[in-house]
Design a protein around this motif. Structure first.
Motif, PDB file in Angstrom:
ATOM      1  N   GLU A  56       0.830  -1.207   0.000  1.00 48.80           N
ATOM      2  CA  GLU A  56       0.000   0.000   0.000  1.00 48.80           C
ATOM      3  C   GLU A  56       0.866   1.259   0.000  1.00 48.80           C
ATOM      4  OE1 GLU A  56      -2.618  -0.235   3.305  1.00 48.80           O
ATOM      5  OE2 GLU A  56      -3.627  -2.048   2.607  1.00 48.80           O
ATOM      6  N   LYS A  57       1.971   1.187   0.663  1.00 55.51           N
ATOM      7  CA  LYS A  57       2.839   2.363   0.712  1.00 55.51           C
ATOM      8  C   LYS A  57       4.283   1.912   0.590  1.00 55.51           C
ATOM      9  CE  LYS A  57       3.228   2.357   5.766  1.00 55.51           C
ATOM     10  NZ  LYS A  57       3.199   3.186   6.988  1.00 55.51           N
ATOM     11  N   THR A  58       5.084   2.719   0.009  1.00 56.02           N
ATOM     12  CA  THR A  58       6.519   2.428  -0.107  1.00 56.02           C
ATOM     13  C   THR A  58       7.307   3.614   0.426  1.00 56.02           C
ATOM     14  OG1 THR A  58       6.556   3.290  -2.349  1.00 56.02           O
ATOM     15  CG2 THR A  58       6.241   0.899  -2.093  1.00 56.02           C
ATOM     16  N   ARG A  59       8.358   3.318   1.172  1.00 53.49           N
ATOM     17  CA  ARG A  59       9.205   4.371   1.746  1.00 53.49           C
ATOM     18  C   ARG A  59      10.635   4.216   1.238  1.00 53.49           C
ATOM     19  NH1 ARG A  59       7.476   3.599   8.018  1.00 53.49           N
ATOM     20  NH2 ARG A  59       7.055   1.506   7.220  1.00 53.49           N
ATOM     21  N   THR A  60      11.341   5.311   1.202  1.00 51.45           N
ATOM     22  CA  THR A  60      12.749   5.260   0.803  1.00 51.45           C
ATOM     23  C   THR A  60      13.584   4.733   1.972  1.00 51.45           C
ATOM     24  OG1 THR A  60      13.217   7.484   1.575  1.00 51.45           O
ATOM     25  CG2 THR A  60      12.392   7.256  -0.698  1.00 51.45           C
ATOM     26  N   PHE A  61      14.824   4.385   1.661  1.00 48.07           N
ATOM     27  CA  PHE A  61      15.715   3.891   2.710  1.00 48.07           C
ATOM     28  C   PHE A  61      15.961   4.979   3.765  1.00 48.07           C
ATOM     29  CE2 PHE A  61      20.162   2.562   4.043  1.00 48.07           C
ATOM     30  CZ  PHE A  61      19.723   1.527   4.851  1.00 48.07           C
ATOM     31  N   PRO A 112      17.643 -10.754   0.261  1.00 44.32           N
ATOM     32  CA  PRO A 112      16.597 -11.748   0.582  1.00 44.32           C
ATOM     33  C   PRO A 112      16.522 -12.074   2.060  1.00 44.32           C
ATOM     34  CG  PRO A 112      18.488 -12.811  -0.459  1.00 44.32           C
ATOM     35  CD  PRO A 112      18.707 -11.341  -0.590  1.00 44.32           C
ATOM     36  N   LYS A 113      17.569 -11.713   2.827  1.00 46.07           N
ATOM     37  CA  LYS A 113      17.581 -12.020   4.266  1.00 46.07           C
ATOM     38  C   LYS A 113      16.937 -10.913   5.100  1.00 46.07           C
ATOM     39  CE  LYS A 113      21.644 -14.965   3.899  1.00 46.07           C
ATOM     40  NZ  LYS A 113      22.957 -15.359   4.478  1.00 46.07           N
ATOM     41  N   LEU A 114      16.477  -9.867   4.419  1.00 47.19           N
ATOM     42  CA  LEU A 114      15.756  -8.799   5.121  1.00 47.19           C
ATOM     43  C   LEU A 114      14.305  -9.217   5.301  1.00 47.19           C
ATOM     44  CD1 LEU A 114      17.192  -5.629   3.351  1.00 47.19           C
ATOM     45  CD2 LEU A 114      17.432  -6.214   5.761  1.00 47.19           C
ATOM     46  N   TYR A 115      14.111 -10.272   6.029  1.00 46.27           N
ATOM     47  CA  TYR A 115      12.766 -10.822   6.167  1.00 46.27           C
ATOM     48  C   TYR A 115      12.613 -11.442   7.549  1.00 46.27           C
ATOM     49  CZ  TYR A 115       8.453 -13.274   5.044  1.00 46.27           C
ATOM     50  OH  TYR A 115       7.155 -13.707   5.041  1.00 46.27           O
ATOM     51  N   LYS A 116      11.386 -11.373   8.061  1.00 46.55           N
ATOM     52  CA  LYS A 116      11.083 -11.999   9.347  1.00 46.55           C
ATOM     53  C   LYS A 116       9.648 -12.468   9.308  1.00 46.55           C
ATOM     54  CE  LYS A 116      12.743 -12.539  13.658  1.00 46.55           C
ATOM     55  NZ  LYS A 116      14.068 -13.096  14.000  1.00 46.55           N
ATOM     56  N   GLU A 117       9.429 -13.713   9.685  1.00 50.83           N
ATOM     57  CA  GLU A 117       8.071 -14.226   9.718  1.00 50.83           C
ATOM     58  C   GLU A 117       7.220 -13.399  10.674  1.00 50.83           C
ATOM     59  OE1 GLU A 117       8.068 -18.323  10.659  1.00 50.83           O
ATOM     60  OE2 GLU A 117       9.020 -18.950   8.790  1.00 50.83           O
ATOM     61  N   GLY A 118       6.002 -13.108  10.219  1.00 49.30           N
ATOM     62  CA  GLY A 118       5.125 -12.262  11.011  1.00 49.30           C
ATOM     63  C   GLY A 118       5.247 -10.801  10.652  1.00 49.30           C
ATOM     64  N   HIS A 119       6.235 -10.449   9.800  1.00 54.34           N
ATOM     65  CA  HIS A 119       6.424  -9.056   9.374  1.00 54.34           C
ATOM     66  C   HIS A 119       6.586  -9.012   7.854  1.00 54.34           C
ATOM     67  CE1 HIS A 119       7.822  -9.081  13.603  1.00 54.34           C
ATOM     68  NE2 HIS A 119       7.304  -7.870  13.661  1.00 54.34           N
ATOM     69  N   SER A 120       5.724  -9.730   7.142  1.00 56.97           N
ATOM     70  CA  SER A 120       5.883  -9.862   5.693  1.00 56.97           C
ATOM     71  C   SER A 120       5.841  -8.517   4.981  1.00 56.97           C
ATOM     72  CB  SER A 120       4.778 -10.775   5.136  1.00 56.97           C
ATOM     73  OG  SER A 120       4.877 -12.063   5.710  1.00 56.97           O
ATOM     74  N   GLN A 121       4.833  -7.712   5.276  1.00 58.43           N
ATOM     75  CA  GLN A 121       4.691  -6.436   4.574  1.00 58.43           C
ATOM     76  C   GLN A 121       5.850  -5.507   4.885  1.00 58.43           C
ATOM     77  OE1 GLN A 121       0.823  -4.980   4.182  1.00 58.43           O
ATOM     78  NE2 GLN A 121       1.383  -2.834   3.942  1.00 58.43           N
ATOM     79  N   LEU A 122       6.226  -5.406   6.170  1.00 52.21           N
ATOM     80  CA  LEU A 122       7.332  -4.538   6.553  1.00 52.21           C
ATOM     81  C   LEU A 122       8.641  -5.029   5.931  1.00 52.21           C
ATOM     82  CD1 LEU A 122       8.117  -2.089   8.301  1.00 52.21           C
ATOM     83  CD2 LEU A 122       8.508  -3.662  10.203  1.00 52.21           C
ATOM     84  N   SER A 123       8.809  -6.358   5.890  1.00 52.94           N
ATOM     85  CA  SER A 123      10.036  -6.927   5.333  1.00 52.94           C
ATOM     86  C   SER A 123      10.172  -6.589   3.858  1.00 52.94           C
ATOM     87  CB  SER A 123      10.035  -8.449   5.519  1.00 52.94           C
ATOM     88  OG  SER A 123      10.002  -8.805   6.881  1.00 52.94           O
ATOM     89  N   GLN A 124       9.074  -6.798   3.096  1.00 55.14           N
ATOM     90  CA  GLN A 124       9.171  -6.530   1.662  1.00 55.14           C
ATOM     91  C   GLN A 124       9.270  -5.036   1.378  1.00 55.14           C
ATOM     92  OE1 GLN A 124       6.746  -8.808  -0.999  1.00 55.14           O
ATOM     93  NE2 GLN A 124       6.533 -10.507   0.440  1.00 55.14           N
ATOM     94  N   GLU A 125       8.721  -4.238   2.254  1.00 53.83           N
ATOM     95  CA  GLU A 125       8.830  -2.786   2.074  1.00 53.83           C
ATOM     96  C   GLU A 125      10.272  -2.330   2.228  1.00 53.83           C
ATOM     97  OE1 GLU A 125       6.845   1.366   3.756  1.00 53.83           O
ATOM     98  OE2 GLU A 125       6.326  -0.553   4.689  1.00 53.83           O
ATOM     99  N   ILE A 126      10.972  -2.857   3.230  1.00 54.98           N
ATOM    100  CA  ILE A 126      12.373  -2.477   3.406  1.00 54.98           C
ATOM    101  C   ILE A 126      13.231  -3.042   2.277  1.00 54.98           C
ATOM    102  CG2 ILE A 126      12.894  -4.420   4.957  1.00 54.98           C
ATOM    103  CD1 ILE A 126      14.491  -0.943   5.071  1.00 54.98           C
ATOM    104  N   GLN A 127      12.869  -4.237   1.756  1.00 52.20           N
ATOM    105  CA  GLN A 127      13.600  -4.794   0.617  1.00 52.20           C
ATOM    106  C   GLN A 127      13.488  -3.879  -0.595  1.00 52.20           C
ATOM    107  OE1 GLN A 127      11.764  -8.670   0.373  1.00 52.20           O
ATOM    108  NE2 GLN A 127      13.381  -9.651   1.596  1.00 52.20           N
ATOM    109  N   CYS A 128      12.285  -3.394  -0.847  1.00 50.00           N
ATOM    110  CA  CYS A 128      12.072  -2.462  -1.958  1.00 50.00           C
ATOM    111  C   CYS A 128      12.878  -1.182  -1.766  1.00 50.00           C
ATOM    112  CB  CYS A 128      10.580  -2.116  -2.100  1.00 50.00           C
ATOM    113  SG  CYS A 128       9.576  -3.482  -2.699  1.00 50.00           S
ATOM    114  N   ALA A 129      12.907  -0.691  -0.515  1.00 50.05           N
ATOM    115  CA  ALA A 129      13.637   0.542  -0.226  1.00 50.05           C
ATOM    116  C   ALA A 129      15.130   0.367  -0.478  1.00 50.05           C
ATOM    117  CB  ALA A 129      13.387   0.952   1.225  1.00 50.05           C
ATOM    118  N   VAL A 130      15.672  -0.811  -0.139  1.00 54.34           N
ATOM    119  CA  VAL A 130      17.095  -1.055  -0.346  1.00 54.34           C
ATOM    120  C   VAL A 130      17.407  -1.169  -1.833  1.00 54.34           C
ATOM    121  CG1 VAL A 130      18.989  -2.681   0.072  1.00 54.34           C
ATOM    122  CG2 VAL A 130      17.408  -2.119   1.909  1.00 54.34           C
ATOM    123  N   VAL A 131      16.536  -1.855  -2.583  1.00 53.51           N
ATOM    124  CA  VAL A 131      16.734  -1.956  -4.031  1.00 53.51           C
ATOM    125  C   VAL A 131      16.740  -0.571  -4.665  1.00 53.51           C
ATOM    126  CG1 VAL A 131      15.674  -2.745  -6.196  1.00 53.51           C
ATOM    127  CG2 VAL A 131      15.831  -4.294  -4.244  1.00 53.51           C
TER     128      VAL A 131
END
Length: 898
Positions: A699-704, A817-836
């Protein structure tokens, strides 16, 4: 005003009629007038508006003098004393005398002309006779309860105040010589102090001190003619053996006042004092003052010492000494400029008393006051140090006995020695040799420690002392002592011996290390001496103790100047052999390494001594350290400290790569960036499985930059694992740009203060001094701590963020791909997008593209993308590979194009 005008007319009438009245009637009219005068004075708050006040003062003073003489004439001393007591009582027939006394008391506090009229009445001599009787003949009983009554106290205060006002004037002193009681009173204080009236001791002392300050040529001749000083000294010699030390001090201080105060006018009384063993008397009295309680004898003891100090400048001729200046001296020292015509020492006899007291006494207060006196004499005139040291050699001689003195005196003494160098800019070679002998003998460890700290302060002042203390043998002595202590430490490793390395002994070892460190700083020759002595293996032993570590590292850092390889071998070896729990040791070693890596010449030695592998092994040893919740030994360390160790490790690697193509090529060719990614990924905050999940519709994307701001500045709750990941990515981002070794995120520790734990250090002060100082997990860092990012994107969109180390980009890609934690799927993928997105922004500048294309790492990065994503249709995979394939097409890398 009307009241004063009326009184003025009444007194004029009295003046006009006085010549025609018989004395009794004249006296009666004056006494009748005084109550009205006193009442007017009280009602006008002490302001007198009376034109004939001088004449009134003269008349009243004459009448009081007449009454005193009438009561004293022809009577034995004790009877006269009693008559005086009755005369000055407030009731009965004595009421008139009391009225006169009070009037003179008030009039003596007006102006100088009025006081001169009082003096001219003959009252000074009459009151001196009264004072002599009051002091010398105490009443057998003062009141029913044995205490002085309030009326008697008021009478005493008025008498004393009148005398002080008269005797502070030279005319008043001249007038009291009409009676023979001045020398009698001085001699009485020196012989009857234990038998005199107790209530009159202090007042008598005040009056005599006032007279002393107003001495004239006439009064000095008078006192000399009657052998006053001679007799007083003889009597004090007898008294000194019979009464308490505090009492004899009080009596002696009065006599010494007359000697000191008379000197500017005439040296006669000082000569008489000296010719009759006055200095021997003072020495005897002062040595009796050992152990005096603070509230008994100190005021008068201090007064005697102060006056004795002043007497050192009282002499007829200037001392002429031609000292032999021993070289080398500090560049800015000039003895000729030190010569002065100020308060120079001319009286060595007086100073010898001070010197003898210090040599014969171990009393803390006495010895401390003597050292204060010497410091005062030096402050009066710089040349006084040389005049004394080239004649009586006080400091030189004191060094031989200083270890017998109390600790506080030792500290004060070496502070004085230090001032010779720091304040006088003079190198006292003979004194320093004796101090060095004191260190060698080590009779009293505390004294040795204080002496060593003194020499350390000198060494830090000028590099000249590095040569002086090497040539004198001090450096060799310290190295021998440290070798001995190192062997003891090595032998006792892992065991606790009772009393070993505790208290002063441990401080002494630390001071010796600091001294050796100071002697080697900036002195290659001294560093070579240390190496030639075979001390390097022994110096290493002191690294394990935090108390010794700072100085030890300083010594080893000086060693790097002549041999980078040996330094690197020691530090890297110590890092690799350190245990998991020796966190502070690792941090201190890394900080030292960073200081040396500032020199590009050290980079080659770092590489050849397996520095890169050594630092990466630190990361390997930290596997699971940032797991949430922590486990094992890491649970007791604190995650802030772990992040600090990660930071300084990465800083060391960055510093070794900085502007060094050989090291950069070595790091890249040996696949160390890949190893770094693997080690960082195993810290515990990154996801162990590292598999890409099915992408969500965000729903929302943030920069690094916004993530950084949100994680540490906003009220939004962020999980600890994510905060730790963001910090590590922040470190890598600075590494990509080649600036990580210039960053400062942590407050410096003070290893010798005995702090409880590193986490406890972080507080408001730390945050203020270091904008991004870490907080305990779960605490929000205040906004003031993030001045680093003025605007969330400003930090990342600046034009100077060119890529310097492309390999660090590879590390960031591998961690994606290691920027992930079960139970925090949306937050994890959001930070992955920000890093990319952030990685994409890094390669926008032309300079960054050139670096990437010329690095030879594009194949590795693309492979890393493929390994990371696995699913080639993943949106993030497509975005990243598109960027790097475009760069590859611009590069001359046929393999990559194929």
């Amino acid at each position: 005003t009307l009241q004063w005008e009326t009184l003025g007319r009444q007194f004029v009438e009295y003046e006009q009629m006085a010549p025609f009245l018989i004395p009794e009637e004249q006296q009666r009219r004056l006494l009748d007038f005084l109550p009205f005068f006193l009442k007017a004075w009280e009602q006008s708050a002490g302001v007198i508006v009376f034109p004939n006040i001088q004449l009134l003062a003269s008349e009243v003073s004459k009448l009081l003098t007449k009454e005193i003489k009438r009561n004293l004439n022809g009577k034995p001393a004790e009877e006269a004393r009693l008559a005086l007591e009755q005369l000055l009582q407030q009731k009965g027939e004595a009421e008139d005398s009391r009225l006169l006394l009070k009037s003179v008391y008030l009039l003596s506090q007006t102006d100088l002309r009025t006081v001169c009229n009082i003096i001219g009445s003959g009252l000074p001599a009459a009151l001196m006779q009264c004072l002599y009787l009051f002091f010398t003949f105490p009443l057998k009983k003062t009141s029913d309860d044995g205490k002085t009554s309030e009326d008697d106290t008021q009478t005493q205060e008025m008498l004393v105040k009148i005398m002080l006002n008269m005797y502070r004037e030279e005319q008043g002193v001249e007038e009291l010589l009409a009676a023979d009681k001045l020398q009698s009173l001085i001699i009485a204080t020196a012989s009857l102090w234990d038998q005199c009236s107790h209530s009159w001791k202090v007042p008598t002392g005040r009056v005599l001190r006032t007279i002393s300050k107003a001495q004239t040529k006439t009064s000095i001749v008078y006192l000399q003619a009657v052998d006053c000083i001679k007799i007083a000294v003889q009597n004090l010699f007898k008294l000194a053996d019979t009464i308490p030390a505090c009492d004899v001090c009080e009596a002696a201080s009065i006599l010494l006042c007359f000697v000191k105060d008379s000197y500017p006018i005439s040296s006669a009384l000082l000569t008489e004092f000296e010719n009759n063993d006055g200095y021997q008397l003072l020495l005897k009295i002062l040595l009796r003052c050992e152990g005096l309680q603070q509230n008994k004898g100190d005021p008068y003891l201090d007064e005697i010492l102060d006056m004795l100090t002043c007497l050192t400048t009282c002499g007829k001729t200037e001392l002429k000494v031609s000292g032999n200046i021993v070289h080398p001296q500090l560049p800015h020292f000039d003895f000729e400029r030190a010569r002065s015509s100020g308060m120079t020492v001319k009286n060595l006899q007086a100073f010898q008393v001070l010197q003898s007291i210090f040599q014969k006494s171990n009393d803390q207060h006495l010895c401390g006051r003597i050292l204060e006196a010497i410091g005062t004499i030096w402050a009066w005139d710089t040349v006084n140090f040389f005049l004394l040291e080239w004649t009586l050699q006080p400091i030189n001689q004191f060094t031989d006995i200083i270890h017998f003195k109390p600790h506080s005196v030792q500290v004060q003494f070496f502070r004085l020695v230090k001032s010779i160098v720091l304040d006088l800019s003079y190198v006292p070679h003979e004194i320093l040799k004796k101090v060095q002998c004191l260190i060698k003998e080590n009779i009293v460890p505390f004294c040795t420690l204080t002496a060593l700290q003194c020499l350390l302060s000198m060494t830090k002042k000028d590099l000249l002392f590095s040569d002086i203390f090497r040539d004198s043998g001090l450096l060799g002595l310290l190295l021998a002592l440290l070798r001995k202590q190192a062997k003891i430490l090595r032998k006792s490793a892992g065991t606790h011996l009772p009393g070993l390395e505790e208290g002063t002994e441990k401080e002494l070892n630390a001071a010796m290390l600091k001294m050796v460190a100071a002697l080697t700083v900036g002195s290659v020759r001294n560093t070579v001496v240390l190496k030639d002595y075979g001390m390097v293996p022994y110096i290493k032993i002191f690294l394990d103790d935090e108390c010794y570590r700072s100085a030890t590292l300083s010594i080893l850092e000086q060693l790097s100047v002549i041999n980078y390889e040996e330094y690197m071998s020691i530090i890297i070896g110590a890092l690799c052999s350190s245990t998991q729990g020796e966190l502070h040791l690792k941090l201190d070693l890394l900080k030292s390494l960073l200081r040396i890596l500032e020199s590009p010449k050290s980079h080659s030695a770092f590489r050849t001594c397996s520095g890169f592998n050594g630092l990466l092994s630190l990361l390997s040893d930290m596997e699971g350290a940032l797991r949430d919740p922590p486990s094992g030994l890491w649970a007791t360390v604190g995650q802030n400290s772990i992040l600090e160790l990660v930071f300084y490790t990465l800083q060391g690697i960055t510093a070794a790569l900085h502007l060094d193509p050989v090291n950069s090529n070595f790091f890249q060719r040996n696949g160390l960036f890949e190893k770094m990614a693997e080690d960082l990924g195993s810290l515990g905050c990154f996801w162990a499985q590292g598999e890409w999940q099915i992408p969500l519709s965000l729903e929302k994307t943030r920069t690094f930059g916004e993530f950084l701001d949100a994680a540490f500045c906003s009220s939004e709750p962020f999980p600890i694992w994510l905060k730790n990941c963001i910090w590590i990515l922040n470190f890598l981002d600075h590494m990509v740009k080649g600036t990580l070794h210039l960053e400062s995120y942590f407050k410096e520790r003070k290893p010798e203060t005995g702090e409880a734990s590193r986490d406890d250090q972080e507080g408001p002060q730390a945050q203020e001094e270091h904008p991004v100082a870490f907080q305990r997990p779960g605490n929000k860092l205040p906004a003031s701590a993030h001045r680093l990012w003025r605007n969330p994107e400003e930090k990342w969109e600046m034009g100077d963020c060119a890529i310097v180390h492309p390999g660090a980009v590879c590390v960031m890609v591998r961690l994606l791909p290691k920027l992930y934690k079960e139970g925090h799927s949306q937050l994890s993928q959001e930070i992955q997008c920000a890093v990319v997105d952030h990685i994409q922004s890094l390669v926008k500048s032309e300079k960054s593209r050139q670096v990437m294309c010329g690095s030879g790492l594009l194949r590795t990065i693309i492979t890393s993308c493929q390994d990371a994503f696995r699913n080639e249709s993943h949106p993030l995979h497509l975005r990243l590979t598109r960027v790097f394939e475009k760069l590859a097409s611009q590069a001359i890398e046929p393999d990559v194009l194929r």
